[in-house]
Design a protein around this motif. Structure first.
Motif, PDB file in Angstrom:
ATOM      1  N   TYR A  63     -35.779   2.248  -2.973  1.00 33.66           N
ATOM      2  CA  TYR A  63     -37.181   1.761  -3.079  1.00 33.66           C
ATOM      3  C   TYR A  63     -37.303   0.767  -4.139  1.00 33.66           C
ATOM      4  O   TYR A  63     -38.075  -0.237  -3.606  1.00 33.66           O
ATOM      5  N   ASN A  64     -36.393   0.411  -4.971  1.00 36.01           N
ATOM      6  CA  ASN A  64     -36.520  -0.801  -5.953  1.00 36.01           C
ATOM      7  C   ASN A  64     -36.010  -1.988  -5.044  1.00 36.01           C
ATOM      8  O   ASN A  64     -36.621  -2.990  -5.206  1.00 36.01           O
ATOM      9  N   ARG A  66     -36.679  -2.306  -1.713  1.00 31.88           N
ATOM     10  CA  ARG A  66     -37.505  -2.697  -0.901  1.00 31.88           C
ATOM     11  C   ARG A  66     -38.760  -3.367  -1.587  1.00 31.88           C
ATOM     12  O   ARG A  66     -39.508  -4.251  -1.157  1.00 31.88           O
ATOM     13  N   GLN A  67     -38.920  -2.950  -2.855  1.00 30.88           N
ATOM     14  CA  GLN A  67     -40.078  -3.752  -3.872  1.00 30.88           C
ATOM     15  C   GLN A  67     -39.659  -5.314  -4.067  1.00 30.88           C
ATOM     16  O   GLN A  67     -40.278  -5.862  -3.795  1.00 30.88           O
ATOM     17  N   LYS A  68     -38.368  -5.243  -4.179  1.00 32.23           N
ATOM     18  CA  LYS A  68     -37.804  -6.569  -4.394  1.00 32.23           C
ATOM     19  C   LYS A  68     -37.809  -7.253  -3.321  1.00 32.23           C
ATOM     20  O   LYS A  68     -38.367  -8.546  -3.376  1.00 32.23           O
ATOM     21  N   ASN A  69     -37.722  -6.897  -2.048  1.00 31.57           N
ATOM     22  CA  ASN A  69     -37.826  -7.385  -0.639  1.00 31.57           C
ATOM     23  C   ASN A  69     -39.221  -7.842  -0.417  1.00 31.57           C
ATOM     24  O   ASN A  69     -39.360  -9.025  -0.083  1.00 31.57           O
ATOM     25  N   GLN A  70     -39.904  -7.026  -0.879  1.00 32.28           N
ATOM     26  CA  GLN A  70     -41.501  -7.339  -0.313  1.00 32.28           C
ATOM     27  C   GLN A  70     -41.785  -8.527  -1.395  1.00 32.28           C
ATOM     28  O   GLN A  70     -42.474  -9.510  -0.868  1.00 32.28           O
ATOM     29  N   ALA A  71     -41.350  -8.574  -2.517  1.00 32.21           N
ATOM     30  CA  ALA A  71     -41.828  -9.870  -3.539  1.00 32.21           C
ATOM     31  C   ALA A  71     -41.140 -10.991  -2.839  1.00 32.21           C
ATOM     32  O   ALA A  71     -41.838 -12.074  -2.723  1.00 32.21           O
ATOM     33  N   GLN A  73     -40.244 -11.653   0.209  1.00 39.36           N
ATOM     34  CA  GLN A  73     -41.157 -11.832   1.224  1.00 39.36           C
ATOM     35  C   GLN A  73     -42.281 -12.729   1.208  1.00 39.36           C
ATOM     36  O   GLN A  73     -42.504 -13.842   1.995  1.00 39.36           O
ATOM     37  N   ILE A  74     -43.161 -12.274   0.252  1.00 40.66           N
ATOM     38  CA  ILE A  74     -44.208 -12.939  -0.228  1.00 40.66           C
ATOM     39  C   ILE A  74     -43.981 -14.365  -0.659  1.00 40.66           C
ATOM     40  O   ILE A  74     -44.642 -15.408  -0.412  1.00 40.66           O
ATOM     41  N   GLN A  75     -42.750 -14.582  -1.412  1.00 40.81           N
ATOM     42  CA  GLN A  75     -42.402 -16.036  -1.995  1.00 40.81           C
ATOM     43  C   GLN A  75     -42.053 -16.702  -0.844  1.00 40.81           C
ATOM     44  O   GLN A  75     -42.295 -17.823  -0.670  1.00 40.81           O
ATOM     45  N   GLN A  77     -43.100 -16.481   2.198  1.00 36.60           N
ATOM     46  CA  GLN A  77     -44.261 -16.991   2.938  1.00 36.60           C
ATOM     47  C   GLN A  77     -44.941 -18.031   2.107  1.00 36.60           C
ATOM     48  O   GLN A  77     -45.412 -19.105   2.935  1.00 36.60           O
TER      49      GLN A  77
END
Length: 111
Positions: A63-64, A66-71, A73-75, A77
């Motif tokens: 879960y952690n 995935r959260q880091k991965n989402q952050a 991915q936003i960066q 982008q």
């Protein structure tokens, strides 16, 4: 007649002694198998005792991540958008200066 009774009793005794010997061997094999199963059970218990906790920790780590991965991915982008804007600005800049160079009556200064 007495000899035949003694022979039959001796034969029965030998057969029963053989059966007792085989039962004793079977008991030894069963004891060995029981001991091995006890060892396997204790090893399995030791290995699986912490399995629920380890599974929970692994799920939490996933879960952690995935959260880091989402952050990230936003960066990524945002960086892509910045690069796209820079490339667009470069294209506009080149077009603007090309038009200035191509317009008649304007003199370009040689360097």
């Amino acid at each position: 007649m007495l000899i035949s009774v003694i022979l039959v009793n001796t034969l029965i005794s030998l057969i029963l002694f053989y059966v007792a010997w085989r039962v004793w061997q079977l008991k030894q094999q069963l004891a060995y198998i029981a001991d091995r199963l006890t060892v396997y059970e204790s090893c399995t218990h030791a290995a699986l005792n912490k399995a629920p906790e380890n599974i929970y920790l692994s799920q939490e780590n996933i879960y952690n991540l995935r959260q880091k991965n989402q952050a990230l991915q936003i960066q990524i982008q945002q960086v892509r958008q910045i690069i796209s804007l820079l490339l667009l600005g470069q294209q506009i800049w080149q077009r603007y200066f090309r038009r200035l160079e191509l317009t008649p009556g304007k003199k370009t200064v040689a360097k």
